[in-house]
Design an enzyme around this catalytic site. Sequence first.
Site, short mmCIF file in Angstrom:
data_model
loop_
_atom_site.label_atom_id
_atom_site.label_comp_id
_atom_site.label_asym_id
_atom_site.label_seq_id
_atom_site.Cartn_x
_atom_site.Cartn_y
_atom_site.Cartn_z
N LYS A 208 -1.08 -9.41 3.17
CA LYS A 208 -0.33 -8.90 4.31
C LYS A 208 -1.19 -7.90 5.05
O LYS A 208 -1.91 -7.11 4.42
CB LYS A 208 0.98 -8.24 3.88
CG LYS A 208 1.82 -7.74 5.08
CD LYS A 208 3.16 -7.21 4.63
CE LYS A 208 3.07 -5.82 4.05
NZ LYS A 208 2.65 -4.79 5.05
N GLU B 299 -1.23 -5.23 8.72
CA GLU B 299 -0.40 -4.59 9.73
C GLU B 299 -0.98 -4.73 11.13
O GLU B 299 -2.20 -4.76 11.31
CB GLU B 299 -0.22 -3.10 9.39
CG GLU B 299 0.53 -2.84 8.11
CD GLU B 299 0.77 -1.35 7.88
OE1 GLU B 299 0.51 -0.55 8.81
OE2 GLU B 299 1.22 -0.99 6.77
N GLU C 285 9.58 -4.07 10.67
CA GLU C 285 9.97 -2.81 10.05
C GLU C 285 10.49 -1.82 11.10
O GLU C 285 9.85 -1.57 12.12
CB GLU C 285 8.80 -2.18 9.30
CG GLU C 285 9.17 -0.86 8.63
CD GLU C 285 8.12 -0.34 7.66
OE1 GLU C 285 8.33 0.75 7.10
OE2 GLU C 285 7.09 -1.02 7.47
N ASP D 73 0.82 -1.20 0.00
CA ASP D 73 0.00 0.00 0.00
C ASP D 73 0.86 1.26 0.00
O ASP D 73 0.35 2.37 -0.14
CB ASP D 73 -0.97 0.01 1.18
CG ASP D 73 -0.27 0.01 2.53
OD1 ASP D 73 0.96 -0.15 2.57
OD2 ASP D 73 -0.98 0.17 3.56
#
Length: 359
Positions: free
Chosen positions: A155, A157, A225, A86
Site C-alpha cells: 500500500k 499513500e 481515509e 506504518d
Amino acid sequence: MWRNSRNLRDIYSKLSRCVERRSMSNLPESTVYGGPKSKSPWKRVTLRHLEAKYQTNQPITMVTAYDYPSGAHVDRAGIDICLVGDSVGMVVHGHDTTLPVTMEDMLLHCKAVARGADRPLLVGDLPFGSYEQSTQQAVASATRMLKEGGMDAVKMEGGGGSRVQAAKAISEAGIAVMGHVGLTPQAISVLGGFRPQGRNVDSALQVLDHALALQSAGCFSIVLECVPSPIAAAVTSALKIPTIGIGAGPFCSGQVLVYHDLLGMMQHPHFVQVTPKFSKQYASLGNVINDALSQFRDEVISKAFPSPVHTPYRIGEEQQQAFAEALEKRGLHGAAEAVSAAAVKDATAGEPTIKTPLD
C-alpha cells in the site's frame, strides 16, 4: 511375444488411468500454481476473491495488525485483508507520527504478521521515504515487501503525479498495489496535521481525481481515509475497484480499523490523543489488561503467586537430600537450609495440578 504385448497394454492402461486421476486437480483449470497453503479452515484470500466480493456487493473486511499474535487473531476471525500499517510507529513504537518508521521497521513487523496470518491477503505499507525518490526505488522497496516481508501486496499513500508513476511502476513489476487517498498521514507536513479531507469542492474533486489516477495506474483497491461520507460514496461509485473506508462513512466497498483501536487496548494518555474519533471499540481490553497486571503485582507482593498450582516442577527426595549435602560440603549452610525449607513447603502445599515427570 503376444503375452508380452498384452502385459505392455495392461501397464499402459494403468498408467493412463493414473494420469487421468492426477489431472483431476481441485484447483481451477486456469490456475498453474495455487500459492501458499493456508492452515485456516477458510481458503486463502486472493485478489480474485476480493474481485468476486466486489462484483456481488459483499463488504470487504480489513484490519491493521502489527505482530504475530494480532496476525493470528485476524486470521482466525476470517478477516479478508490484513494490513501491516506504518501506523505501527504511533501505536506500537510511541511516535507522534508515522514519519520515523523505516523500511527495516516495516519488514520486521511484516514478517511477524505473516507468520501468524495464513489466510487473509497480506498488505504491507510502504513507509515514508521508501518510494518517493524514483520509480526504481519504489519497485525495489515493494519487491522487498514481498520477498523479505512475506506480503502479498503493498500500500502506498497519495495520488499525485509522482505517486501515480510509482504505483504504475510497481504494478507493472507484477506487484499488487493498494492506493490511499484522503487523509494521508505521511503528508502531514503539507496537510498541516491529521485533518479530514474533501470538505470543500476543490478538496473533494482532488480526492476523486487522485483515486481515478491510482485506478488507471493499476491499483486493485483504494483506501479512503477521513473524508465525508457523500464524497466517499461518489468516489466509490466512480471507481471500478473496491474502496476501503476508514473514517469515510458506510458507503465504501469495505471497512478497516486498527487492531488495537477496535479492541480498546490502549488506556495510556498518549493513545487517548492518537485514537481516532471514527474508531468503534468492540471490546475494552485495555481495562482488562490493566486489571490483570495490577492483580499480578498485588499477588507477587503478598506472595500469593506462585501458588502450588503454578509450581509444577519437583525434585525427588533422594536427589534433594544429595543436593543439600553437596551444599553443606561447600560451606553453603544457608542454601542447604533453604532447600529443606522449600521442600517442606512443597510437601505441605500438596501436589501441583499439572505434574511433570521426574528425571
